[in-house]
Each structure stands twice: as structure tokens, then as C-alpha cells.
Design an enzyme around this catalytic site. Structure first.
Site, PDB file in Angstrom:
ATOM      1  N   ARG A 102       0.827  -1.091   0.024  1.00  0.00           N
ATOM      2  CA  ARG A 102      -0.063   0.102   0.031  1.00  0.00           C
ATOM      3  C   ARG A 102       0.766   1.454   0.019  1.00  0.00           C
ATOM      4  O   ARG A 102       0.558   2.262  -0.700  1.00  0.00           O
ATOM      5  CB  ARG A 102      -0.927   0.012   1.201  1.00  0.00           C
ATOM      6  N   ASN A 151       1.722   1.583  15.067  1.00  0.00           N
ATOM      7  CA  ASN A 151       0.636   0.600  14.567  1.00  0.00           C
ATOM      8  C   ASN A 151       0.923   0.548  12.861  1.00  0.00           C
ATOM      9  O   ASN A 151       0.484  -0.364  12.210  1.00  0.00           O
ATOM     10  CB  ASN A 151      -0.860   1.018  14.690  1.00  0.00           C
ATOM     11  N   TYR A 152       1.269   1.704  12.207  1.00  0.00           N
ATOM     12  CA  TYR A 152       1.601   1.595  10.797  1.00  0.00           C
ATOM     13  C   TYR A 152       2.874   2.487  10.627  1.00  0.00           C
ATOM     14  O   TYR A 152       3.045   3.291  10.244  1.00  0.00           O
ATOM     15  CB  TYR A 152       0.405   2.372  10.160  1.00  0.00           C
ATOM     16  N   LYS A 174      11.292  11.036  12.773  1.00  0.00           N
ATOM     17  CA  LYS A 174      11.497  10.243  14.198  1.00  0.00           C
ATOM     18  C   LYS A 174      10.523   9.231  14.070  1.00  0.00           C
ATOM     19  O   LYS A 174       9.348   9.391  14.195  1.00  0.00           O
ATOM     20  CB  LYS A 174      11.331  11.265  15.377  1.00  0.00           C
ATOM     21  N   THR A 177       8.996   4.678  18.982  1.00  0.00           N
ATOM     22  CA  THR A 177       9.982   3.569  19.602  1.00  0.00           C
ATOM     23  C   THR A 177       9.709   2.290  19.042  1.00  0.00           C
ATOM     24  O   THR A 177      10.914   1.660  18.651  1.00  0.00           O
ATOM     25  CB  THR A 177      10.107   3.485  21.197  1.00  0.00           C
ATOM     26  N   ASP A 212      11.247  16.403  23.822  1.00  0.00           N
ATOM     27  CA  ASP A 212      11.007  17.850  23.770  1.00  0.00           C
ATOM     28  C   ASP A 212      12.128  18.449  22.690  1.00  0.00           C
ATOM     29  O   ASP A 212      11.804  19.669  22.245  1.00  0.00           O
ATOM     30  CB  ASP A 212      11.106  18.527  24.926  1.00  0.00           C
ATOM     31  N   GLU A 247      -2.393  13.829  13.767  1.00  0.00           N
ATOM     32  CA  GLU A 247      -3.658  12.714  13.572  1.00  0.00           C
ATOM     33  C   GLU A 247      -3.378  11.994  15.113  1.00  0.00           C
ATOM     34  O   GLU A 247      -2.296  11.443  15.531  1.00  0.00           O
ATOM     35  CB  GLU A 247      -3.333  11.701  12.348  1.00  0.00           C
ATOM     36  N   ARG A 280      -5.883   0.601  16.077  1.00  0.00           N
ATOM     37  CA  ARG A 280      -6.038   1.578  15.082  1.00  0.00           C
ATOM     38  C   ARG A 280      -6.964   2.850  15.512  1.00  0.00           C
ATOM     39  O   ARG A 280      -7.815   2.599  16.072  1.00  0.00           O
ATOM     40  CB  ARG A 280      -6.696   0.715  13.731  1.00  0.00           C
ATOM     41  N   CYS A 281      -6.502   3.940  15.111  1.00  0.00           N
ATOM     42  CA  CYS A 281      -7.362   5.200  15.635  1.00  0.00           C
ATOM     43  C   CYS A 281      -8.634   5.081  14.889  1.00  0.00           C
ATOM     44  O   CYS A 281      -9.730   5.672  15.448  1.00  0.00           O
ATOM     45  CB  CYS A 281      -6.606   6.475  15.310  1.00  0.00           C
ATOM     46  N   THR A 282      -8.865   4.397  13.697  1.00  0.00           N
ATOM     47  CA  THR A 282     -10.019   4.319  13.162  1.00  0.00           C
ATOM     48  C   THR A 282     -10.729   3.150  13.038  1.00  0.00           C
ATOM     49  O   THR A 282     -11.782   2.770  12.547  1.00  0.00           O
ATOM     50  CB  THR A 282     -10.000   4.344  11.497  1.00  0.00           C
TER      51      THR A 282
END
Length: 471
Positions: A102, A151-152, A174, A177, A212, A247, A280-282
């Protein structure tokens, strides 16, 4: 064990300090990446600034051609990249490979879409100004800080990096982690593709030590961040003069308004709620449904849920371990709170360390934490509400506003309901989704700021620059 270096000015950085990355499936060390110092971070931004002018002065086609070899190397290494993703975040191999494929498709589309962003010309005659032509072009913002989530880790990294570079910006990247192994694997591809020095720099380290420092560097012109609400809000505080695209989290509701196609509704809800173990946020994070329909819906969801495979990513299990035991502990507190307050566990509520069986909770009430908090795990609460107006009110009372789903065969009724939901996107008769990637993707409230998607990302990485000709 994998060992990858940060990249600054096309040089691999080995300062003798390392950060271990844990494999969530085995809870053993998957590899290690460079743990940079504050000086290293500052050096990355300095070289990005120094390289930016010459990179932007290249033609668009020259920039695309320079990036094509990098894209081709991703394609050639897609099997290895997918293995790294799977080892690092416990995503099954099939889904990890799909993420890489993708991403390649996004890169290709980005190259083509960038060619369609052309200058706009105006005359002043409509305002009574004769002999005046304005030409307004999109130009690079400068130095972009791109921060990706776990996650992605590949897709949501390159969906920021490539639009930034194509439009003439330079990048400091960045990775999260958990995501740093695949993030720093890109260092090798940058060098092999012979990209110009300094345009793409990769920094890694302990977030509590360099977080920071990274987000408040004075060289930053724009930050594109995907991650937690807490860190996103911290970036808002630190980057008051920096352009932001954020996001963040979601508590996406699914409103089931009829029972005319329950089997299809259940498939969409299950895939939406439990894909990549709900991380997933969605993801669908709560179902709002009337009592009458719920009595039919819940048994169907239970049967489909219990057919999902649970296990390790190497076996391509559908449900795999969540990212770490701390996350599993939090998810368990939401389940336990619901049980203590009278909710019914339909199926699930089983756990081995950070491997959590998919859990369906019925009779969830609004005083339960799981009704409002984002679990980021394989948990789905059912809230029984007879009034559509109350469903809308509950959806809108959330701190989040990313996406929602409405399941209803009466399209007029579905659209009228959708218009009343305060969120970024409403999906009718399908699960929430980030894609297709050519669509705008956005959230409101604590779900984010700004708009993503291929064209929107290209626009967000640029600003207008006007040239007014008087003749």
C-alpha cells in the site's frame, strides 16, 4: 538480532548508545537502534536546513526522479521490510506485507498528483485593478519534522516523508520507539539510492530524553505527527509558531439503525473493531444500537468473533499480541470496570500476558469507562440506545471526532443522521477507514488538526508564494 543506525547527512550514526526494541509476540529483544544525543538531534536539523535550498531549486521532475530509485528499493526489499514490521509490532505477516505494498502505491500516486499541483493565475480586473496579473505557486515550507506511530510504522511514515520531499522540503524523521527498526532500515535504502545529502535524516532515541528537543527545534517549519493525544497536545504547546498536522486518537461509533443486512453489518463491525487487534485510531470502538436490533446483532457478532484466530503473527493469526503489557493492563482495566458496573461479557476477557482474546461487552452504560475511553485494543462495547437522537448525542459528547459508521439501508435516513454527527468522516454501510488514500483524512476535537490524504498532504507541506506582475 537486528541492529540499525540513525542517519544524518547520509551518514550512519554510531555513538555507542543503543535503544533496545522489544518484540511484542515473544517479549524478547527484536533489535536495537541508535540512541541519539541532543547534539545529534540538533545536527540533523542543521543539515536539513542547509540542504533544503538546493533541493527545492531542483525541478519537480528532478526531485521525483531522484526519489524513484528509493521507491524501487522499497519494492525490492518489501519482503524483508514486512518481516521487520511483523517482528517489531506483532502485526501478522500478511498484513505487514499489505502495508508495504500500500505504501508503494501511495508513493506512485504522490509522484503523479504532485504534477497536477500547478500555479494559479488571476487578474485584478474584477476589483477594478487593470494591468495586473498575479501568479500564485505552491512552494516548500522548509524543514519538516515527521513523527510516525507504532501501528502503521511504514505506511504512516512514508505518507508524510514522500509528499514533503517531492514538494522541495527536507525531512527529519522520528519513528515511534516500536517502529524504530523499520524506520532505521530506511537509512540503508537512502544511502543505496544515493539521495542528496541531508534531505532525509532519521533520528531515534529515548522519547523521555529527546522528545521535547526534537519537537521544539528552531529549524522546524512544520510538524506532521501521528500518535497519542497526550503527545499531540504537548506538541501543540511546544510548536506555537510551527505549522502542524496532527492525527491523534478516536472513539469511532458505529450506529446500527436497522436489521435489514445484519450479516454484512457484522462483518464490517468485526473487521473495523478487531483488525490489527483494535490498535487503530479508525477502529470501531463502540456500537450504538436499539434493544430490538441488539438482540439479533449480538449473537451474530459473538459467532463471528469466536471464529477469529488468536495467536502469533508468524502464524498469520487475526488477533495478535498488543504492543506491550502496559497497554494490555490498561485495556484490562476498562474490561474490569465494565464488569464491576454490571456489563455482560458476551465472549472474551481472556489474556496471556499481552495477548488478549477479542472481547465483546454488552449492556454497557454511560458511567463505564469503556463507553468513552479509547482502549486501543481488541474490545468492543455494545451500548443499547433506542433513540437515534440519543445515539447522535452520545457520539457527539466524545472528546474525539475522527470517524463514525452508520449502518442503514434507508440512504436518506443514513445521510440525515450522518450530517448531525460531529466528526471528520462518516462512513455509510462500511467500517471506518483511512482510505482510499486519495481521500481527505481528518479529525476534529482531540482527534487531530489539519488534513491528510495524498493531495492534502502535498498541499499541507507547501505554502502559497505570489508573484504580481504590473504591465
Amino acid at each position: 538480532m537486528r541492529q540499525y543506525n540513525a542517519l544524518i547527512n547520509n551518514k550512519l550514526i554510531d555513538n555507542g548508545q543503543w535503544l533496545e526494541i522489544i518484540n511484542p509476540a515473544t517479549l524478547t529483544v527484536a533489535g536495537k537502534v541508535s540512541a541519539l544525543s541532543a547534539k545529534d538531534i540538533n545536527d540533523a536539523f542543521k543539515v536539513a536546513r542547509k540542504a533544503q535550498k538546493a533541493w527545492e531549486e531542483k525541478t519537480l521532475l528532478d526531485r521525483i526522479n531522484a526519489l524513484k530509485k528509493f521507491r524501487d528499493l522499497i519494492d525490492q526489499n518489501k519482503q524483508e521490510i514486512s518481516k521487520i514490521i511483523s517482528e517489531e509490532i506483532a502485526k501478522n505477516l500478511k498484513e505487514s506485507l499489505a502495508e508495504v505494498v500500500r505504501t508503494i502505491e501511495i508513493i506512485d500516486y504522490t509522484f503523479e498528483e504532485a504534477k497536477r499541483i500547478e500555479p494559479s493565475a488571476f487578474t485584478g480586473e474584477g476589483m477594478g485593478a487593470q494591468n495586473k496579473i498575479g501568479i500564485f505557486s505552491r512552494v516548500a515550507k522548509g524543514v519538516v519534522l515527521a513523527i510516525s506511530p507504532f501501528n502503521y510504522p511504514f505506511n504512516l511514515a512514508l505518507a508524510k516523508i514522500i509528499p514533503a520531499l517531492v514538494m522541495g522540503n527536507t525531512v527529519v524523521f522520528k519513528p515511534a520507539t516500536a517502529g524504530s527498526l523499520v524506520g532505521t532500515f530506511l537509512s540503508k535504502l537512502v544511502i543505496e539510492s544515493n539521495l542528496p545529502k541531508g534531505i532525509f535524516n532519521i533520528v531515534t532515541g529515548r522519547g523521555r530524553e529527546i522528545g521535547d528537543i526534537i519537537t521544539s527545534n528552531p529549524e522546524i517549519d512544520m510538524i506532521s505527527f501521528t500518535g497519542s493525544v497526550g503527545i499531540g497536545n504537548q506538541i501543540r504547546k511546544n510548536g506555537s509558531t510551527t505549522d502542524l498536522v496532527l492525527e491523534l486518537g478516536g472513539k469511532d461509533p458505529a450506529l446500527v439503525l436497522d436489521d435489514l443486512n445484519l450479516d454484512k453489518y457484522c462483518d464490517e463491525i468485526i473487521n473495523g473493531a478487531f483488525g490489527y487487534s483494535g490498535q487503530r485510531c479508525t477502529a470501531v470502538k463502540r456500537v450504538l444500537v436499539s434493544n430490538k436490533i441488539a438482540d439479533k446483532l449480538v449473537p451474530l457478532l459473538k459467532a463471528k468473533l469466536e471464529s477469529l484466530s488468536v495467536g502469533m503473527p508468524k502464524d498469520n493469526a487475526f488477533i495478535t499480541p498488543v504492543i506491550d503489557e502496559k497497554s494490555a493492563d490498561f485495556i484490562q482495566t476498562l474490561i474490569d470496570d465494565a464488569k464491576e458496573k454490571g456489563a455482560k461479557i458476551v465472549t472474551g476477557d481472556k489474556r496471556k500476558k499481552n495477548l488478549m482474546w477479542p472481547t465483546l461487552i454488552d449492556n454497557v452504560t454511560l458511567d463505564m469507562k469503556v463507553a468513552w475511553e479509547e482502549p486501543f485494543g481488541p474490545v468492543l462495547p455494545i451500548i443499547r440506545i433506542d433513540s437515534i437522537e440519543e445515539m447522535i448525542e452520545i457520539s457527539n459528547n466524545s472528546q474525539f471526532g475522527l470517524q463514525a459508521s452508520i449502518f442503514c439501508q434507508d440512504i436518506s435516513k443514513a445521510i440525515q443522521t450522518a450530517k448531525k454527527i460531529k466528526t471528520g468522516t462518516v462512513n455509510i454501510n462500511s467500517k471506518p477507514s483511512r482510505g482510499p488514500d486519495s481521500f481527505p483524512f481528518l479529525g476534529i476535537k482531540d482527534s487531530g488538526e489539519g488534513v491528510q490524504g495524498i493531495r492534502e498532504s502535498l498541499l499541507s507541506m507547501t505554502r502559497y508564494m505570489g508573484l504580481v506582475i504590473n504591465y
